[in-house]
Design a protein around this motif. Structure first.
Motif, PDB file in Angstrom:
ATOM      1  N   THR A 164       0.809  -1.215   0.000  1.00 56.96           N
ATOM      2  CA  THR A 164       0.000   0.000   0.000  1.00 56.96           C
ATOM      3  C   THR A 164       0.840   1.262   0.000  1.00 56.96           C
ATOM      4  O   THR A 164       2.003   1.245   0.416  1.00 56.96           O
ATOM      5  CB  THR A 164      -0.931   0.010   1.238  1.00 56.96           C
ATOM      6  OG1 THR A 164      -1.784   1.152   1.174  1.00 56.96           O
ATOM      7  CG2 THR A 164      -0.150   0.013   2.540  1.00 56.96           C
ATOM      8  N   TYR A 213      -0.722   3.734   1.635  1.00 55.89           N
ATOM      9  CA  TYR A 213      -1.417   4.260   2.820  1.00 55.89           C
ATOM     10  C   TYR A 213      -2.290   5.474   2.505  1.00 55.89           C
ATOM     11  O   TYR A 213      -2.774   6.132   3.421  1.00 55.89           O
ATOM     12  CB  TYR A 213      -0.435   4.622   3.940  1.00 55.89           C
ATOM     13  CG  TYR A 213       0.322   3.446   4.486  1.00 55.89           C
ATOM     14  CD1 TYR A 213      -0.233   2.645   5.472  1.00 55.89           C
ATOM     15  CD2 TYR A 213       1.596   3.140   4.010  1.00 55.89           C
ATOM     16  CE1 TYR A 213       0.463   1.562   5.981  1.00 55.89           C
ATOM     17  CE2 TYR A 213       2.304   2.057   4.508  1.00 55.89           C
ATOM     18  CZ  TYR A 213       1.731   1.270   5.495  1.00 55.89           C
ATOM     19  OH  TYR A 213       2.420   0.193   5.996  1.00 55.89           O
ATOM     20  N   TRP A 258      -9.082  -1.091  -2.950  1.00 53.05           N
ATOM     21  CA  TRP A 258      -8.422  -2.317  -2.489  1.00 53.05           C
ATOM     22  C   TRP A 258      -8.509  -3.320  -3.628  1.00 53.05           C
ATOM     23  O   TRP A 258      -9.527  -3.393  -4.318  1.00 53.05           O
ATOM     24  CB  TRP A 258      -9.176  -2.921  -1.306  1.00 53.05           C
ATOM     25  CG  TRP A 258      -9.037  -2.233   0.002  1.00 53.05           C
ATOM     26  CD1 TRP A 258      -9.661  -1.085   0.408  1.00 53.05           C
ATOM     27  CD2 TRP A 258      -8.269  -2.675   1.118  1.00 53.05           C
ATOM     28  NE1 TRP A 258      -9.319  -0.798   1.698  1.00 53.05           N
ATOM     29  CE2 TRP A 258      -8.455  -1.758   2.159  1.00 53.05           C
ATOM     30  CE3 TRP A 258      -7.425  -3.770   1.325  1.00 53.05           C
ATOM     31  CZ2 TRP A 258      -7.850  -1.901   3.397  1.00 53.05           C
ATOM     32  CZ3 TRP A 258      -6.820  -3.912   2.558  1.00 53.05           C
ATOM     33  CH2 TRP A 258      -7.025  -2.977   3.574  1.00 53.05           C
ATOM     34  N   LEU A 291      -8.843   4.718   1.925  1.00 49.75           N
ATOM     35  CA  LEU A 291      -8.245   4.366   0.638  1.00 49.75           C
ATOM     36  C   LEU A 291      -9.310   4.389  -0.457  1.00 49.75           C
ATOM     37  O   LEU A 291     -10.480   4.089  -0.218  1.00 49.75           O
ATOM     38  CB  LEU A 291      -7.620   2.971   0.699  1.00 49.75           C
ATOM     39  CG  LEU A 291      -6.506   2.761   1.729  1.00 49.75           C
ATOM     40  CD1 LEU A 291      -6.086   1.305   1.740  1.00 49.75           C
ATOM     41  CD2 LEU A 291      -5.327   3.664   1.448  1.00 49.75           C
ATOM     42  N   LEU A 326      -5.171   2.125   7.212  1.00 47.99           N
ATOM     43  CA  LEU A 326      -5.676   1.762   5.884  1.00 47.99           C
ATOM     44  C   LEU A 326      -7.071   2.326   5.618  1.00 47.99           C
ATOM     45  O   LEU A 326      -7.738   1.914   4.672  1.00 47.99           O
ATOM     46  CB  LEU A 326      -5.677   0.231   5.736  1.00 47.99           C
ATOM     47  CG  LEU A 326      -4.306  -0.429   5.850  1.00 47.99           C
ATOM     48  CD1 LEU A 326      -4.439  -1.942   5.807  1.00 47.99           C
ATOM     49  CD2 LEU A 326      -3.352   0.079   4.777  1.00 47.99           C
ATOM     50  N   ALA A 383      -4.499  -0.245  -1.847  1.00 46.48           N
ATOM     51  CA  ALA A 383      -3.975  -1.382  -1.084  1.00 46.48           C
ATOM     52  C   ALA A 383      -4.236  -2.665  -1.855  1.00 46.48           C
ATOM     53  O   ALA A 383      -5.307  -2.854  -2.440  1.00 46.48           O
ATOM     54  CB  ALA A 383      -4.626  -1.475   0.289  1.00 46.48           C
TER      55      ALA A 383
END
Length: 140
Positions: free
Chosen positions: A64, A66, A106, A103, A100, A70
């Motif tokens: 990731t 951050y 993912w 974001l 996390l 991710a």
């Protein structure tokens, strides 16, 4: 599932021999992965270990920035500890992990665990034609 299991991001607790053994010998996605590559992957990822006392029984890592993205990878629970809800607990812990949050996206790749990840909001891409890959065959 018992509360005797804990999840930690402390890399000093990781049993790299266990992680290497599982990935290189038991997983379908990292067969024959050399230890030096496991070590490099761990060094450059946010890692999560699952432990019963001092014994590591599960693992996952997130690649990731951050901030926006991710990639969830290398998720496993050793055979002797499956069926106790540990994989669900691990994935929940990861998606709830404070660093996390917020974001934009993912991603993950799986052959057989779609129902696990669907419980946490993972879906097939809206338009798979947008995604590309550069795949090196037999990279280990």
């Amino acid at each position: 599932m018992t509360d005797d299991y804990i999840i930690s991001t402390d890399k000093s607790r990781l049993d790299l021999n266990l992680v290497h053994q599982f990935l290189s010998q038991e997983s379908y996605w990292a067969k024959n992965m050399p230890m030096e590559l496991v070590r490099k992957a761990v060094d450059n990822s946010l890692c999560f270990g699952v432990y019963l006392a001092d014994q590591q029984v599960g693992f996952a890592r997130v690649i990731t920035d951050y901030t926006t993205f991710a990639y969830l990878s290398d998720v496993f629970v050793v055979k002797e500890h499956r069926g106790k809800g540990l994989s669900k607990r691990l994935v929940q812990y990861i998606v709830d992990y404070p660093d996390l949050q917020g974001l934009r996206r993912w991603t993950l790749v799986t052959v057989d665990a779609h129902t696990l990840y669907e419980q946490f909001g993972f879906t097939f891409p809206d338009d798979p034609k947008l995604y590309m890959q550069r795949k090196l065959i037999d990279s280990y």
